[in-house]
Each structure stands twice: as structure tokens, then as C-alpha cells.
Design an enzyme around this catalytic site. Structure first.
Site, PDB file in Angstrom:
ATOM      1  N   GLU A   3      12.061  12.988  -0.142  1.00 51.84           N
ATOM      2  CA  GLU A   3      10.967  12.358  -0.887  1.00 51.84           C
ATOM      3  C   GLU A   3       9.604  12.879  -0.417  1.00 51.84           C
ATOM      4  O   GLU A   3       8.729  13.143  -1.238  1.00 51.84           O
ATOM      5  CB  GLU A   3      11.042  10.841  -0.714  1.00 51.84           C
ATOM      6  N   ASP A  63       6.117  22.124 -26.415  1.00 54.29           N
ATOM      7  CA  ASP A  63       6.125  20.768 -25.871  1.00 54.29           C
ATOM      8  C   ASP A  63       7.222  20.704 -24.821  1.00 54.29           C
ATOM      9  O   ASP A  63       7.837  21.718 -24.503  1.00 54.29           O
ATOM     10  CB  ASP A  63       6.390  19.740 -26.994  1.00 54.29           C
ATOM     11  N   TRP A 100       7.305   0.235   3.794  1.00 53.18           N
ATOM     12  CA  TRP A 100       7.941   0.896   2.644  1.00 53.18           C
ATOM     13  C   TRP A 100       9.338   1.352   3.003  1.00 53.18           C
ATOM     14  O   TRP A 100      10.144   1.663   2.131  1.00 53.18           O
ATOM     15  CB  TRP A 100       7.087   2.072   2.158  1.00 53.18           C
ATOM     16  N   LYS A 133       4.131  29.922   3.901  1.00 49.56           N
ATOM     17  CA  LYS A 133       3.261  29.568   2.776  1.00 49.56           C
ATOM     18  C   LYS A 133       1.799  29.603   3.201  1.00 49.56           C
ATOM     19  O   LYS A 133       0.945  30.130   2.498  1.00 49.56           O
ATOM     20  CB  LYS A 133       3.625  28.180   2.226  1.00 49.56           C
ATOM     21  N   SER A 174      -1.159  27.241  -4.901  1.00 48.36           N
ATOM     22  CA  SER A 174      -0.827  28.635  -5.193  1.00 48.36           C
ATOM     23  C   SER A 174      -1.403  29.096  -6.528  1.00 48.36           C
ATOM     24  O   SER A 174      -1.446  30.290  -6.807  1.00 48.36           O
ATOM     25  CB  SER A 174       0.693  28.835  -5.213  1.00 48.36           C
ATOM     26  N   HIS A 211       0.846  -1.196   0.000  1.00 47.99           N
ATOM     27  CA  HIS A 211       0.000   0.000   0.000  1.00 47.99           C
ATOM     28  C   HIS A 211       0.883   1.248   0.000  1.00 47.99           C
ATOM     29  O   HIS A 211       0.695   2.154  -0.804  1.00 47.99           O
ATOM     30  CB  HIS A 211      -0.931  -0.009   1.207  1.00 47.99           C
ATOM     31  N   HIS A 257      13.428  10.877  11.668  1.00 46.60           N
ATOM     32  CA  HIS A 257      12.758   9.580  11.578  1.00 46.60           C
ATOM     33  C   HIS A 257      13.476   8.532  12.418  1.00 46.60           C
ATOM     34  O   HIS A 257      13.044   7.387  12.479  1.00 46.60           O
ATOM     35  CB  HIS A 257      12.715   9.107  10.123  1.00 46.60           C
ATOM     36  N   THR A 304       7.210  26.741   6.065  1.00 48.42           N
ATOM     37  CA  THR A 304       5.890  26.147   5.824  1.00 48.42           C
ATOM     38  C   THR A 304       4.800  27.101   6.306  1.00 48.42           C
ATOM     39  O   THR A 304       3.784  27.299   5.635  1.00 48.42           O
ATOM     40  CB  THR A 304       5.773  24.796   6.538  1.00 48.42           C
ATOM     41  N   SER A 334      13.001   6.256 -13.985  1.00 51.89           N
ATOM     42  CA  SER A 334      11.906   7.019 -14.579  1.00 51.89           C
ATOM     43  C   SER A 334      11.812   8.416 -13.961  1.00 51.89           C
ATOM     44  O   SER A 334      11.694   9.412 -14.670  1.00 51.89           O
ATOM     45  CB  SER A 334      10.604   6.251 -14.387  1.00 51.89           C
ATOM     46  N   SER A 335      11.889   8.470 -12.623  1.00 52.68           N
ATOM     47  CA  SER A 335      11.764   9.772 -11.963  1.00 52.68           C
ATOM     48  C   SER A 335      12.893  10.701 -12.354  1.00 52.68           C
ATOM     49  O   SER A 335      12.672  11.887 -12.584  1.00 52.68           O
ATOM     50  CB  SER A 335      11.801   9.623 -10.437  1.00 52.68           C
ATOM     51  N   TYR A 388       8.960  15.717   0.665  1.00 49.62           N
ATOM     52  CA  TYR A 388       8.784  17.061   0.109  1.00 49.62           C
ATOM     53  C   TYR A 388       8.612  17.029  -1.393  1.00 49.62           C
ATOM     54  O   TYR A 388       7.972  17.917  -1.970  1.00 49.62           O
ATOM     55  CB  TYR A 388       9.919  17.981   0.559  1.00 49.62           C
TER      56      TYR A 388
END
Ligand code: HEM
Ligand SMILES: [Cu+2]
Ligand SMILES: [Cu+2]
Lengths: 286, 526
Positions: free
Chosen positions: B256, B107, B143, B332, B269, B78, B304, B329, B170-171, B258
Site C-alpha cells: 500500500e 476514454d 490506521w 530512480k 518522471s 487522520h 513493520h 529506489t 472502489s480501488s 508503494y
């Protein structure tokens, strides 16, 4: 007309604020079902106070920020405020809301840092217990007394988690929070806990003591507790360690020092020889 | 020949092939954006189905719906699917669709790379999902993939590693493309400080991606080496340390999170000024706040790992640096509120999601600040309190922003207005259900419920049932989302070029639906 609408909207805002305050305050009043336990160690008490300080500060900021948002949502909607203002900067405000949060954070950071230093002060401990996590049980070793206790999920809980069980979890006292042999500690003494992992990483967490520590295989972490009240305190492994992770609870029985010594003697008399160190065969037949 | 006719010929020449080949060979930013968004929606439902299994198993303490082994696979998959499959591709899809239109480009800068970076993903997720059917099952360690437990997995282990490699490639390719596009393809006159904030947010996010995806790739490769090639990066016996993995992982992992929120900031915004009919407040400080959040995100990963057993000095450093993030933060959030202030607000679906984002994301920020306090984190860590925190920032944060963006730009994509009634219904059901689902998790965590467990003691029973009911309602409500999108693609009130009267920005100067090639001639920038 406009004033009446205004009044209605105003009272709605206040009602909303009160309601959210009530919801947020509920955890503070109600006992442990909604909030951190106050706990039974000086550290857990301090952690609880830090938590409540942070909680109320966040509530305060929330009331202000959400109040502004809801005010704007109600009074600056197009039906009431058809012509938008044009401003898009204001240096004074921008400086204020940069500096002010900084000071609010300092109010939290200072007591947090002091408490952390206190928690990490391991000097003058009177007893050491080594704690090792395995898939999926705990071992408690008392080097001073040569005692070795294996502690796994109690048989009643075990029966209730089996497939095709005959016992409902609702019939088991302390379902998933009871063990075969608890860890026993004396009250009132500063006890040093050395925590490690036997196979993978586990974490030893007893909320009433206000802390948890990872048990990393090959490394040792140290922490201390001083239990002020005799009693039975329950917790669980808190680091995913395989499919038995939900089934390795922790039970700590705190006894006054004399009774603790009596337990030591009794344990030594009844668990003699090499047998006490045997790793019990794993019982989880799920 | 007039320039219009030229543009017409040009378009005819490049008319896409029909059928499946159009999608496989396409290098068009809109086609690729659509594919990213569709993939993301599919993955949202795959990951969502797993969440339904989790919540069904946790509905009551005596459920025996799935085995603990399968439960752990569900919890792990998940997380991986939602992060790498739902949220990240959705933002890349939005970037593909919107960035060229917002900066006045025809493009993306690197169209073939663009095709590749999308088509890698279906293979990555196939690899990841088939682990569920392999001996030993799929990933089970969360994860976060902590070692040594992650090394105990069955045959699924190398599949998971390679899936992550593919997603990372890919990223990074997507990020390179986005940076190249933004830096090289802006219409004349669009200086950096005139770019829409969504574009700014993505520029910074793309740098974050390039910085940290290789770290994750390197880390999982070390796991692969430890398992199959006899290295000892993560075992103490061989001179390594399992803590090394946690540092590597979170050095990736915090930036990640963020990566998953900065584009959301960009979206909000865009939407708040449109429906407030007022320019964004504090544009410059918004840009500086984005940049400082991105910088700080590299020096807070230790938050963490407070219970891992770091030196006190490290604990203190990570506590202070983490708390510092609350400052930009906060800037914002205040800027968004100031944008709404004295505006002329209307509440179409995108605005509803955007306002809910501000409120609910802020709640996630509050629990974030609490989690940053090391001594308190000794209680909160790995409990449901953390689960509540990151779902407030990720679901009612990132996912709500994505939904806001979809409703906001659907008219531009399809040429039709979506059904406002069903959009609002979707919003209210989602917003209420999400709070029934996530708010009680705070209480569960404080009361002592660990995360990632398949069963729990009886004292947690009531709240878990509430949470599960909220979860089912939230899950079902998302079907409305799909229905609204489908019906909007097929039919609906014709959308004007400027679908929202308050909308500014170049994308609204193009007709709706937007032409296949965005700006063949660069627009004038005022
Ligand atoms: C004010 C801003 C924030 C602060 C201070 C903050 C702080 C924290 C802290 C200290 C933790 C670790 C808790 C623990 O494991 O004990 C955490 C976990 C987490 N945060 Fe945040 N956070 C913030 C914003 C965000 C944002 C914006 C996101 C993502 C969009 C996010 C996503 C997460 C996730 C996914 C986790 C859990 C990771 C895991 O263990 O699986 N946070 N946060
Ligand atoms: Cu465990
Ligand atoms: Cu973090």
C-alpha cells in the site's frame, strides 16, 4: 562577470552544504534531547553505535546526492546553460549506481545482523522478570522471589492530567514518567524479560536499555538486559492500547545486587499475603 | 463528410446532460477524474483539520483541548482519511484524466465501471466519518487497527469495516479499469516500452492494488467475524493469534505505501524532463526499477513488525529484503538527477515541487534504511522517528508529487495558466513549513517520544511547539493552493496546447482545455 557569479554561486553551495551538515550534526553533539541516548546496557551502547554509523553514512550519501542536485539547480538553469545536452543513457554510470549502493548497504547489514544475534542470545541469564501490560498499568513479577509489583501512573502526574486540576504539569517532577511502584532490578546481572499483554497489545520501551518489546496477549516475548549503572530509567508504553495509552509510563530502578536483595526482603516483609496480587482499581478518572 | 465533421457530430450527440445529473451519470474520464480530484481535495482538508486538532493538543504539554479518547480518534481518522481519501483518490483522478490522453485513447476502457468506482467513495467516507458521532466514537487504534484493541471499539466498528470494504471495492474496480485501458487502448505504434513513465507507474500500481486490497478486505472481515460471529482468528485462547492480524495487515500495508508512491514516481518522471528540456535519463532502467520495487514490496512487510517477536531468521530476512529496496529506489533518484544534469532548467511551480520531491523523498529514504536495521528499529519503532519517516515519504513525497501534477496539468484541464506568483508562494510556504513540521520529529523520536500520545513529558515541550507551529503554517498554506486552483478554473491567461515548451507526450498535442472526448481518432506515434 560570469566568473564572479560563478564564485558567488559556488560559495552559496558550500555555505548550504555546511549549514545542512551543521543541522544534521547537531543531534550528534547535543545530549539526549536530540538523539538516541547512549544508554546503560551493553546492547544500548551497540545500538547507539549502529545508529550513528547509519546516520553518518546517510549524511555522506546526502551530501553527494544533494550536492549534485544543487549544483545542477544552480549551474544548469536556463540562464546559465541555455542549450540542453541530449544524452539520456550511460551504461557505465547506471551499473555503478546499482552496484555501489549494494555494497554500502552490506556495510550496514553486517554489524546489524551480528548485533541482532547478540540481542537474541538469552542463554545464561541470572534473573527472570515477567512483565505484563494492562489497560493502563504494568505488572512486574519476579518468579524466583514470589514478588508481584503493580506499577501505574504516579498520583502527582495523575492529579495533573485531570480535568479541573489544581496541579500544573510543570510543577510535577517527571510528569508522565513517574509511577507508584517502579520495577527494581540488580545491576551487572543478565536479566531475562518475559513480556506479555493482559488485555490488548502493549509495548515495553525503555530507551536507556536500547530496546522495546511488544506484549501480546496470550503470547510471551523474551529479551534480555544487563544494566551497567545504578540509576532510575524511564520509558513508556509504546503501542496504542486505548485512551490511557499516554498514561502508562515505565520506571526501572537499578540497584547494586546487595541493595536489590534488601529491596526484595523489604518488599516481601511489607507486602505479605494475597493482598500483593490484587489488581488495583483503575484510577484514571479523566 | 470529412472525418473532422464526423468527429464533431459525434461529440454533439454525446454532449453531457446539464446540472447534477451530468456528474451522477457521467461515464466520461475527464468528468470522473475531476470528481476524484475534488473529492481528494475535500478529504485533504478534512484530514488536515484533524491534523490541526492533533497539533493544537500537542502544542504544549498541559493542553486539555480534547480528551485522550477524542485525540486517538483524530490520530486514527487522520491516517485513514489521508491515505484512503486524499492520496489514493488523487492518483486515481490523475490516472483518469491523463492516461487516455497519454496513450492516445478516446476514454477509459470501462466507462460505466469507472462511474461506479468513483460513486462508491462518497458513501464509504460518509460511513467512516459518521462513526465519530456514534456511541463509543470512531476508530481509535491507529490506521493499523491492531487487534484485540480494535475489537473493543463501540458502534463505530462495523461502520469502519464496511467503509474499508467499499474503499477496497472502489480501488480494485479502478485498478481493473486502468489495466484494461493501458493494455487495450493504446494508439497503434505505442508499444509498452514507448509508454510515458506515468502510465508505466500506474500499470504496475494497478496490479499492486488488485493484489493487496482483497487481503485487507479479508483481514477486516476476519475482525468482523471475531467480533460478531464467535470466530477466534485473532485470539490465542481460541487457537488464533493477534500477530496474524499484523501479518495480514502489513502484507497489505507495505505494498500500500508503494501504491502511494509509484504514481508519484511516474509524475516526477514526466515533470523533470519537461523543465530540464532533456529526455528522461535511463527510461528502461526506470521501468525495471518500478517493477522490482513492486516485486520487493511483497516480501518486506515484516519490517513493520520487528518488535512483535518474530523468529530471528524472519527478522534477518525482512531486514535484508528491505534494505534491498533502497537499490532500485536509488536508481530512480540518480536517474532524475542525471536527467537534470546539463539540462536547461527553469523553475515553474511544478518543477519546484518536483525538485523538492527528489530531495525530501530521499531524506525519507535515508530514515527508511535506518529503520530497516533491526537492532536500531528496536529503538525507533513506533516513535516520532517513524512519524517523521513516513511524512517525508508521504507528504513531501506523494503529496508534493500530486501538487506538482496539478500545477503541471491544470493548463491542460482548464485552458488557463494558473497564477505563477501564488503557485510559487504556495510552494515555498509548503516546503519550508513541512520541514519545520517534520524534521524535528526525527529528534523527538530519537529522544524517546512515542507516537499516538495525547500528552508528553516536559523534555519534549520545545520541539513539539516548533512542530505545531510548522503544522499550522503548512495547513494554512494549503488555502493558497485552493485559491490558485479556483481562480485558474475561472479565468487566467489562455494556455496553449503545449502549455510548457519542454513538454513532450500526446496530451500536449490536444488543445487546452482538452476536448470532452480525448482522441476520437488515434494519433500518429513517431
Ligand atoms: C527506501 C525505502 C524505504 C524503506 C527502507 C522503508 C522502511 C520502513 C520501515 C523499516 C518502517 C517501519 C518502521 C517501524 O514501524 O518501526 C517503515 C514505516 C513506514 N513507511 Fe517506509 N520505507 C521506505 C519507503 C517508504 C515509502 C516510499 C513510503 C510511502 C510512500 C513509506 C511509508 C511508510 C509508512 C506509512 C510507515 C509507517 C507505518 C505505520 O507504522 O503506521 N516508506 N518504513
Ligand atoms: Cu499503550
Ligand atoms: Cu513498509
Amino acid at each position: 562577470m560570469v566568473t564572479r557569479r560563478r564564485a558567488i554561486a559556488g560559495s552559496l553551495t558550500i555555505l548550504g552544504a555546511l549549514l545542512s551538515a551543521a543541522v544534521l550534526a547537531a543531534p550528534a553533539r547535543a545530549a539526549s534531547e536530540y538523539n538516541l541516548p547512549y544508554g546503560v546496557t551493553p546492547i544500548s551502547h551497540a545500538v547507539y553505535r549502529l545508529h550513528m554509523l547509519a546516520f553518518w553514512m546517510m549524511c555522506g550519501i546526502g551530501v553527494i546526492v544533494f550536492g549534485l542536485i544543487f549544483y545542477s539547480v544552480i549551474f544548469h538553469r536556463r540562464s546559465r546553460h541555455p542549450v540542453p545536452a541530449k544524452f539520456h543513457e550511460n551504461t557505465v554510470f547506471e551499473i555503478v549506481w546499482t552496484i555501489l549502493p549494494f555494497f554500502i548497504l552490506v556495510i550496514l547489514a553486517v554489524p546489524a545482523a551480528r548485533l541482532l544475534l547478540r540481542m537474541e542470545n538469552l542463554r545464561h541469564s541470572q534473573l527472570t522478570v515477567r512483565i505484563t501490560g494492562y489497560q493502563w498499568l504494568w505488572r512486574y513479577t519476579y518468579p524466583r522471589y514470589g514478588i508481584n509489583v503493580y506499577s501505574r501512573l504516579s498520583n502527582s502526574s495523575l492529579a495533573a492530567v485531570q480535568y479541573g486540576r489544581h496541579l500544573s504539569p510543570y510543577a510535577v517532577p517527571h510528569y508522565l514518567r513517574s509511577v507508584t511502584h517502579p520495577m527494581v532490578v540488580p545491576t551487572g546481572e543478565k536479566i531475562r524479560l518475559l513480556v506479555t499483554g493482559g488485555d490488548v497489545i502493549h509495548a515495553w520501551w525503555v530507551p536507556a536499555f536500547g530496546l522495546q518489546i511488544d506484549g501480546n496477549p496470550g503470547l510471551i516475548n523474551a529479551m534480555w538486559i544487563k544494566v551497567l549503572k545504578p540509576g532510575v530509567y524511564r520509558g513508556a508504553c509504546n503501542q496504542i492500547c486505548g485512551w490511557g495509552h499516554g498514561y502508562m509510563p515505565i520506571v526501572v530502578v537499578a540497584k547494586p545486587p546487595k541493595q536489590f536483595l534488601a529491596w526484595v526482603h523489604h518488599w516481601r516483609a511489607t507486602h505479605q499475603g494475597p493482598g500483593q496480587g490484587d489488581f488495583p482499581p483503575h484510577p484514571l478518572g479523566l | 463528410m470529412s472525418s473532422e465533421a464526423l468527429a464533431h457530430d459525434h461529440a454533439a450527440e454525446h454532449a453531457p446532460p446539464r446540472g447534477l445529473m451530468r456528474w451522477i451519470t457521467t461515464t466520461n474520464h475527464k468528468d470522473i477524474g475531476t470528481m476524484y480530484l475534488v473529492l481528494s481535495l475535500i478529504m485533504f482538508f478534512v484530514g488536515g483539520a484533524m491534523a490541526m486538532v492533533i497539533r493544537a493538543q500537542l502544542f504544549r504539554p498541559d493542553m486539555q483541548l480534547v480528551t485522550p479518547l477524542f485525540f486517538n480518534q483524530m490520530a486514527t481518522m487522520h491516517g485513514l482519511i489521508m491515505i484512503f481519501g486524499a492520496v489514493m483518490p488523487a492518483f486515481v483522478g490523475l490516472a483518469n484524466w491523463m492516461i487516455p490522453m497519454m496513450i492516445g485513447a478516446p476514454d477509459m476502457a470501462l466507462p460505466r465501471l469507472n462511474n461506479w468506482s468513483f460513486w462508491i467513495l462518497p458513501f464509504a467516507f460518509t460511513l467512516l466519518l459518521i462513526t465519530l458521532f456514534l456511541p463509543g466514537g470512531g476508530p481509535q487504534g491507529g490506521w493499523t487497527m491492531y487487534v484485540p484493541f480494535n475489537l473493543q471499539l463501540g458502534y463505530g466498528f462495523p461502520f469502519m469495516i464496511f467503509a474499508i470494504h467499499l474503499m477496497g471495492i472502489s480501488s480494485v474496480m479502478g485498478a481493473i479499469n486502468i489495466i484494461a485501458t493501458i493494455l487495450n487502448m493504446r494508439a497503434p505504434g505505442m508499444t509498452l516500452m514507448k509508454m510515458p513513465l506515468f502510465v508505466w507507474a500506474w500499470l504496475i500500481t494497478a496490479y499492486l492494488l488488485i493484489a493487496v486490497m482483497p487481503v485487507l478486505a479479508g483481514g477486516v472481515t476476519m475482525q468482523l467475524l471475531d467480533r460478531y460471529f464467535g470466530t477466534h482468528f485473532f485470539s490465542v485462547a481460541g487457537g488464533g493469534s493477534p500477530i496474524l492480524w499484523e501479518h495480514v495487515f502489513w502484507f497489505f500495508g507495505h505494498p500500500e505505501v508503494y501504491i502511494m508512491i509509484l504514481p508519484a514516481f511516474g509524475i516526477i518522471s514526466e515533470i523533470i524532463p519537461t523543465f530540464s528540456r532533456k529526455p528522461i535519463f535511463g527510461y528502461r532502467s526506470m521501468v525495471y526499477a518500478l517493477a522490482s520495487i513492486a516485486f520487493l514490496s511483497f516480501i518486506v512487510w515484516g519490517h513493520h513488525m520487528f518488535v512483535v517477536g518474530m523468529p530471528v531468521a524472519a527478522d534477518l530476512f525482512f531486514m535484508f529484503s528491505t534494505m534491498l529496496i533502497a537499490v532500485p529506489t536509488g536508481i530512480k533518484i540518480f536517474n532524475w538527477v542525471a536527467t537534470m544534469w546539463k539540462g536547461s532548467l527553469t523553475f515553474e511551480t511544478p518543477m519546484l515541487f518536483a525538485v523538492a520531491f527528489i530531495v525530501l523523498f530521499t531524506i525519507g529514504g535515508f530514515s527508511g534504511v535506518m529503520l530497516a536495521l533491526v537492532p536500531a528499529d528496536f529503538q525507533y519503532n513506533n516513535s516520532y522517528f517513524v512519524v517523521a519517516h513516513f511524512h517525508y515519504v508521504l507528504v513531501t513525497g506523494a503529496v508534493f508529487a500530486i501538487m506538482a501534477a496539478v500545477y503541471y496539468w491544470l493548463p491542460k484541464w482548464t485552458g488557463h495558466m494558473y497564477n505563477e506568483f501564488w503557485g510559487k508562494t504556495h510552494f515555498w510556504l509548503s516546503a519550508i513549513a513541512a520541514n519545520v513540521l517534520y524534521f524535528p520529529m526525527h529528534f523527538l523520536g530519537l529522544a524517546g517520544m512515542p507516537r499516538r500520545i495525547p500528552d508528553y513529558p516536559l523534555q519534549f515541550a520545545n520541539l513539539n511547539m516548533v512542530v505545531s507551529i510548522g503544522g499550522f503554517v503548512f495547513g494554512l498554506s494549503q488555502l493558497i493552493f485552493v485559491a490558485v486552483i479556483f481562480s485558474c478554473v475561472r479565468a487566467g491567461k489562455k494556455a496553449e496546447a503545449r502549455a510548457w515548451e519542454g513538454a513532450r507526450g500526446l496530451e500536449w498535442t490536444l488543445p487546452s482545455p482538452a476536448p470532452y472526448h480525448s482522441f476520437s481518432t488515434p494519433p500518429e506515434i513517431a
